[in-house]
Write a protein that holds these residues in place. Structure first.
Motif, PDB file in Angstrom:
ATOM      1  N   THR A  67       0.814  -1.220   0.000  1.00  0.00           N
ATOM      2  CA  THR A  67       0.000   0.000   0.000  1.00  0.00           C
ATOM      3  C   THR A  67       0.847   1.270   0.000  1.00  0.00           C
ATOM      4  O   THR A  67       0.380   2.311  -0.430  1.00  0.00           O
ATOM      5  CB  THR A  67      -0.964   0.038   1.203  1.00  0.00           C
ATOM      6  N   ARG A  68       2.098   1.178   0.441  1.00  0.00           N
ATOM      7  CA  ARG A  68       2.930   2.381   0.548  1.00  0.00           C
ATOM      8  C   ARG A  68       3.999   2.514  -0.530  1.00  0.00           C
ATOM      9  O   ARG A  68       4.486   3.608  -0.784  1.00  0.00           O
ATOM     10  CB  ARG A  68       3.593   2.421   1.926  1.00  0.00           C
ATOM     11  N   ILE A  69       4.381   1.403  -1.161  1.00  0.00           N
ATOM     12  CA  ILE A  69       5.448   1.434  -2.166  1.00  0.00           C
ATOM     13  C   ILE A  69       4.941   0.728  -3.422  1.00  0.00           C
ATOM     14  O   ILE A  69       4.845  -0.500  -3.449  1.00  0.00           O
ATOM     15  CB  ILE A  69       6.738   0.771  -1.625  1.00  0.00           C
ATOM     16  N   PRO A  70       4.616   1.497  -4.464  1.00  0.00           N
ATOM     17  CA  PRO A  70       3.978   0.919  -5.648  1.00  0.00           C
ATOM     18  C   PRO A  70       4.809  -0.116  -6.400  1.00  0.00           C
ATOM     19  O   PRO A  70       4.249  -0.967  -7.084  1.00  0.00           O
ATOM     20  CB  PRO A  70       3.681   2.129  -6.536  1.00  0.00           C
ATOM     21  N   GLN A  71       6.122  -0.078  -6.270  1.00  0.00           N
ATOM     22  CA  GLN A  71       6.965  -1.049  -6.970  1.00  0.00           C
ATOM     23  C   GLN A  71       6.830  -2.453  -6.389  1.00  0.00           C
ATOM     24  O   GLN A  71       7.191  -3.433  -7.033  1.00  0.00           O
ATOM     25  CB  GLN A  71       8.450  -0.641  -6.899  1.00  0.00           C
ATOM     26  N   ILE A  72       6.333  -2.560  -5.163  1.00  0.00           N
ATOM     27  CA  ILE A  72       6.210  -3.865  -4.514  1.00  0.00           C
ATOM     28  C   ILE A  72       4.820  -4.432  -4.770  1.00  0.00           C
ATOM     29  O   ILE A  72       3.816  -3.817  -4.447  1.00  0.00           O
ATOM     30  CB  ILE A  72       6.509  -3.767  -3.003  1.00  0.00           C
ATOM     31  N   LYS A  73       4.798  -5.608  -5.374  1.00  0.00           N
ATOM     32  CA  LYS A  73       3.538  -6.276  -5.717  1.00  0.00           C
ATOM     33  C   LYS A  73       3.192  -7.383  -4.724  1.00  0.00           C
ATOM     34  O   LYS A  73       2.050  -7.818  -4.656  1.00  0.00           O
ATOM     35  CB  LYS A  73       3.627  -6.880  -7.123  1.00  0.00           C
ATOM     36  N   GLY A  74       4.175  -7.853  -3.975  1.00  0.00           N
ATOM     37  CA  GLY A  74       3.950  -8.912  -3.006  1.00  0.00           C
ATOM     38  C   GLY A  74       5.195  -9.146  -2.181  1.00  0.00           C
ATOM     39  O   GLY A  74       6.262  -8.612  -2.479  1.00  0.00           O
ATOM     40  N   VAL A  75       5.056  -9.946  -1.119  1.00  0.00           N
ATOM     41  CA  VAL A  75       6.173 -10.263  -0.234  1.00  0.00           C
ATOM     42  C   VAL A  75       6.175 -11.770   0.000  1.00  0.00           C
ATOM     43  O   VAL A  75       5.127 -12.359   0.242  1.00  0.00           O
ATOM     44  CB  VAL A  75       6.054  -9.515   1.116  1.00  0.00           C
ATOM     45  N   GLU A  76       7.357 -12.358  -0.077  1.00  0.00           N
ATOM     46  CA  GLU A  76       7.522 -13.792   0.154  1.00  0.00           C
ATOM     47  C   GLU A  76       8.679 -14.017   1.117  1.00  0.00           C
ATOM     48  O   GLU A  76       9.627 -13.236   1.162  1.00  0.00           O
ATOM     49  CB  GLU A  76       7.813 -14.534  -1.152  1.00  0.00           C
ATOM     50  N   ILE A  77       8.606 -15.130   1.855  1.00  0.00           N
ATOM     51  CA  ILE A  77       9.678 -15.498   2.778  1.00  0.00           C
ATOM     52  C   ILE A  77      10.723 -16.303   2.020  1.00  0.00           C
ATOM     53  O   ILE A  77      10.402 -17.277   1.351  1.00  0.00           O
ATOM     54  CB  ILE A  77       9.135 -16.329   3.952  1.00  0.00           C
ATOM     55  N   ASP A  78      11.972 -15.877   2.141  1.00  0.00           N
ATOM     56  CA  ASP A  78      13.101 -16.628   1.594  1.00  0.00           C
ATOM     57  C   ASP A  78      13.567 -17.568   2.699  1.00  0.00           C
ATOM     58  O   ASP A  78      14.092 -17.131   3.714  1.00  0.00           O
ATOM     59  CB  ASP A  78      14.222 -15.669   1.191  1.00  0.00           C
ATOM     60  N   SER A  79      13.361 -18.849   2.505  1.00  0.00           N
ATOM     61  CA  SER A  79      13.706 -19.829   3.531  1.00  0.00           C
ATOM     62  C   SER A  79      15.200 -20.103   3.585  1.00  0.00           C
ATOM     63  O   SER A  79      15.682 -20.736   4.525  1.00  0.00           O
ATOM     64  CB  SER A  79      12.971 -21.138   3.266  1.00  0.00           C
ATOM     65  N   GLY A  80      15.937 -19.647   2.577  1.00  0.00           N
ATOM     66  CA  GLY A  80      17.360 -19.927   2.522  1.00  0.00           C
ATOM     67  C   GLY A  80      17.651 -21.311   1.977  1.00  0.00           C
ATOM     68  O   GLY A  80      18.791 -21.734   1.929  1.00  0.00           O
ATOM     69  N   ILE A  81      16.605 -22.023   1.579  1.00  0.00           N
ATOM     70  CA  ILE A  81      16.768 -23.368   1.039  1.00  0.00           C
ATOM     71  C   ILE A  81      16.637 -23.291  -0.477  1.00  0.00           C
ATOM     72  O   ILE A  81      15.628 -22.827  -0.988  1.00  0.00           O
ATOM     73  CB  ILE A  81      15.707 -24.325   1.618  1.00  0.00           C
TER      74      ILE A  81
END
Length: 96
Positions: A67-81
């Protein structure tokens, strides 16, 4: 990701996300922003491996950033695997 965008992301995280995560003994670090606008993060502390981490990411982290940064469409967790390690683990579970 350019430096200005990284600063904007960190500002949103510091103001709206990290205080809530720290109240549960957790935190997060930004890993990368891919070409599709997906921000990859690593959960830390009490949030790492928490059963509610996915829900927290969608209902708190993603909501605040999208909602605050238009370039970001989603967020995912990087498990490091890596995908290769995950594929091997799946083979063990299904054939072992």
């Amino acid at each position: 990701m350019n430096e200005e965008l990284r600063k904007d992301i960190e500002a949103v995280l510091n103001l709206f996300v990290r205080p809530q995560l720290s109240s549960h003994g957790g935190g997060l670090e930004v890993v990368d922003l891919d070409e599709n606008g997906i921000l990859w993060i690593e959960m830390q502390g009490g949030c790492a491996g928490c059963p509610s981490a996915d829900e927290t990411v969608k209902n708190l982290v993603q909501k605040e950033l999208v909602t605050r940064i238009p370039q970001i469409k989603g967020v995912e967790i990087d498990s490091g695997i890596s995908d290769e390690i995950l594929a091997e683990a799946m083979k063990l579970f299904t054939h072992g």
